[in-house]
Design an enzyme around this catalytic site. Structure first.
Site, mmCIF file in Angstrom:
data_model
loop_
_atom_site.group_PDB
_atom_site.id
_atom_site.type_symbol
_atom_site.label_atom_id
_atom_site.label_comp_id
_atom_site.label_asym_id
_atom_site.label_seq_id
_atom_site.Cartn_x
_atom_site.Cartn_y
_atom_site.Cartn_z
ATOM 1 N NE ARG A 6 -42.231 -21.883 38.930
ATOM 2 C CZ ARG A 6 -42.803 -20.946 37.900
ATOM 3 N NH1 ARG A 6 -41.689 -20.827 37.023
ATOM 4 N NH2 ARG A 6 -43.478 -19.942 38.285
ATOM 5 C CD GLN A 26 -44.639 -13.917 32.855
ATOM 6 O OE1 GLN A 26 -44.542 -12.734 32.373
ATOM 7 N NE2 GLN A 26 -43.631 -14.345 33.262
ATOM 8 N NE ARG A 31 -47.431 -19.681 31.709
ATOM 9 C CZ ARG A 31 -46.522 -19.283 32.244
ATOM 10 N NH1 ARG A 31 -45.203 -19.991 32.502
ATOM 11 N NH2 ARG A 31 -46.568 -18.074 33.187
ATOM 12 C CG HIS A 111 -40.855 -21.384 29.699
ATOM 13 N ND1 HIS A 111 -39.690 -21.818 30.893
ATOM 14 C CD2 HIS A 111 -41.142 -20.060 30.351
ATOM 15 C CE1 HIS A 111 -39.761 -20.889 31.643
ATOM 16 N NE2 HIS A 111 -40.422 -19.697 31.224
ATOM 17 C CD GLU A 229 -37.573 -19.691 28.761
ATOM 18 O OE1 GLU A 229 -38.313 -18.713 28.522
ATOM 19 O OE2 GLU A 229 -36.864 -19.534 30.105
HETATM 20 O O1 LIG Z 1 -42.985 -17.838 36.260
HETATM 21 P P1 LIG Z 1 -43.290 -17.664 34.806
HETATM 22 O O2 LIG Z 1 -44.395 -17.028 34.457
HETATM 23 O O3 LIG Z 1 -43.351 -19.224 34.422
HETATM 24 O O4 LIG Z 1 -42.062 -17.346 34.001
HETATM 25 C C1 LIG Z 1 -40.795 -17.756 34.281
HETATM 26 C C2 LIG Z 1 -39.735 -16.929 33.445
HETATM 27 O O5 LIG Z 1 -39.982 -17.202 32.237
HETATM 28 C C3 LIG Z 1 -39.108 -16.553 31.150
HETATM 29 O O6 LIG Z 1 -37.966 -17.195 31.228
HETATM 30 C C4 LIG Z 1 -38.987 -15.270 31.242
HETATM 31 O O7 LIG Z 1 -37.823 -14.494 30.720
HETATM 32 C C5 LIG Z 1 -38.753 -14.766 32.885
HETATM 33 O O8 LIG Z 1 -38.713 -13.453 32.896
HETATM 34 C C6 LIG Z 1 -39.739 -15.248 33.636
HETATM 35 O O9 LIG Z 1 -39.341 -15.245 35.098
#
Ligand SMILES: O=P(O)(O)OC[C@H]1O[C@H](O)[C@H](O)[C@@H](O)[C@@H]1O
Length: 254
Positions: A6, A26, A31, A111, A229
């Site tokens: 993070r 996600q 990554r 990101h 991002e």
């Molecule tokens: O927690 P992660 O999977 O790293 O995502 C972190 C964030 O990424 C982006 O900014 C998305 O728009 C968010 O909706 C999400 O919460």
């Protein structure tokens, strides 16, 4: 499955967010997996990852994210070169190569995590972008809202998770993070052989309750950060057979 860090610049590929079938993890697998150092100099490094390399397993079929016995539906190589330039900027060049003759769907996003004073700093550069605000606003707020970003700088006042798509005359993005003592400029463009590809940008800060809910994030961490991002996320794009797409990003502090 491995976990993304993070901070820094996690690469979201082959999609931003979740796929509609929710099968892929996600922000994709890039990554979550180890990248290989392909070359390095005192001021630069090139890292690569391939969707079909044996070490790329997180978020892949054998990780339970694709149907059993399926093989990787595409072979794509990512190559990222990061250079610290003589003027002090950090330059990122991310090459996405479709290794097959068949098409491959993709989105890609850098990101970036930045230091940012939640209560004071401002974000400029997204005027006239079409904004999708995914967070309900106000006492009666529900669901998403859609608007064109006005001329005022963006300030943070709660959870922020907004997707900005560019106006037609602006394929590249240039965002400024302004504090009283410095300005951090993030510029990003993308191209393939056939010309430029529009770059969108996401602005994200988890604020209080989401920060508390994230095990790898300090409860108070939202006060000192923002994610800006840039990426190719306007709809589902397709890499043509053997196509190469290059995303260039420059981060500078004035
Ligand atoms: O927690 P992660 O999977 O790293 O995502 C972190 C964030 O990424 C982006 O900014 C998305 O728009 C968010 O909706 C999400 O919460």
């Amino acid at each position: 499955m491995s976990k993304s860090i993070r901070g820094g610049v996690p690469i979201c590929f082959p999609q931003f967010g979740r796929t509609s079938d929710k099968v892929s993890p996600q922000h994709g697998w890039a990554r979550l997996n180890p990248w290989t150092v392909a070359s390095e100099t005192p001021t630069s490094v090139t890292l690569t990852i391939s969707s079909v390399s044996p070490s790329c397993t997180s978020g892949r079929p054998d990780d339970g994210h694709w149907p059993a016995n399926s093989t990787c539906p595409f072979a794509v190589t990512l190559s990222l070169t990061v250079t610290l330039t003589s003027t002090g900027s950090l330059d990122y060049s991310l090459k996405i190569t479709n290794d097959l003759d068949t098409t491959a769907p993709y989105q890609c996003l850098l990101h970036n995590y930045f230091q940012f004073d939640f209560s004071k700093d401002q974000i400029e550069g997204l005027e006239n972008y079409s904004c999708i605000d995914t967070q309900p606003r106000g006492s009666e707020g529900t669901g998403m809202s859609y608007f064109t970003q006005g001329p005022d700088p963006i300030t943070l006042d709660g959870e922020v998770d907004r997707i900005f798509h560019p106006p037609q005359d602006k394929p590249s993005v240039l965002v400024k993070l302004k504090s009283s003592s410095k300005t951090c400029t993030i510029s990003c463009s993308a191209k393939s052989g056939s010309g430029s590809i529009p770059v969108s940008a996401v602005v994200w800060n988890p604020y209080i309750s989401k920060a508390k809910g994230m095990g790898d994030f300090d409860d108070e961490g939202y006060k000192n950060m923002v994610c800006i991002e840039p990426g190719i996320i306007d709809g589902q794009r397709v890499l043509l057979g053997k196509e190469e797409v290059v995303i260039e990003q420059v981060i500078e502090i004035e």
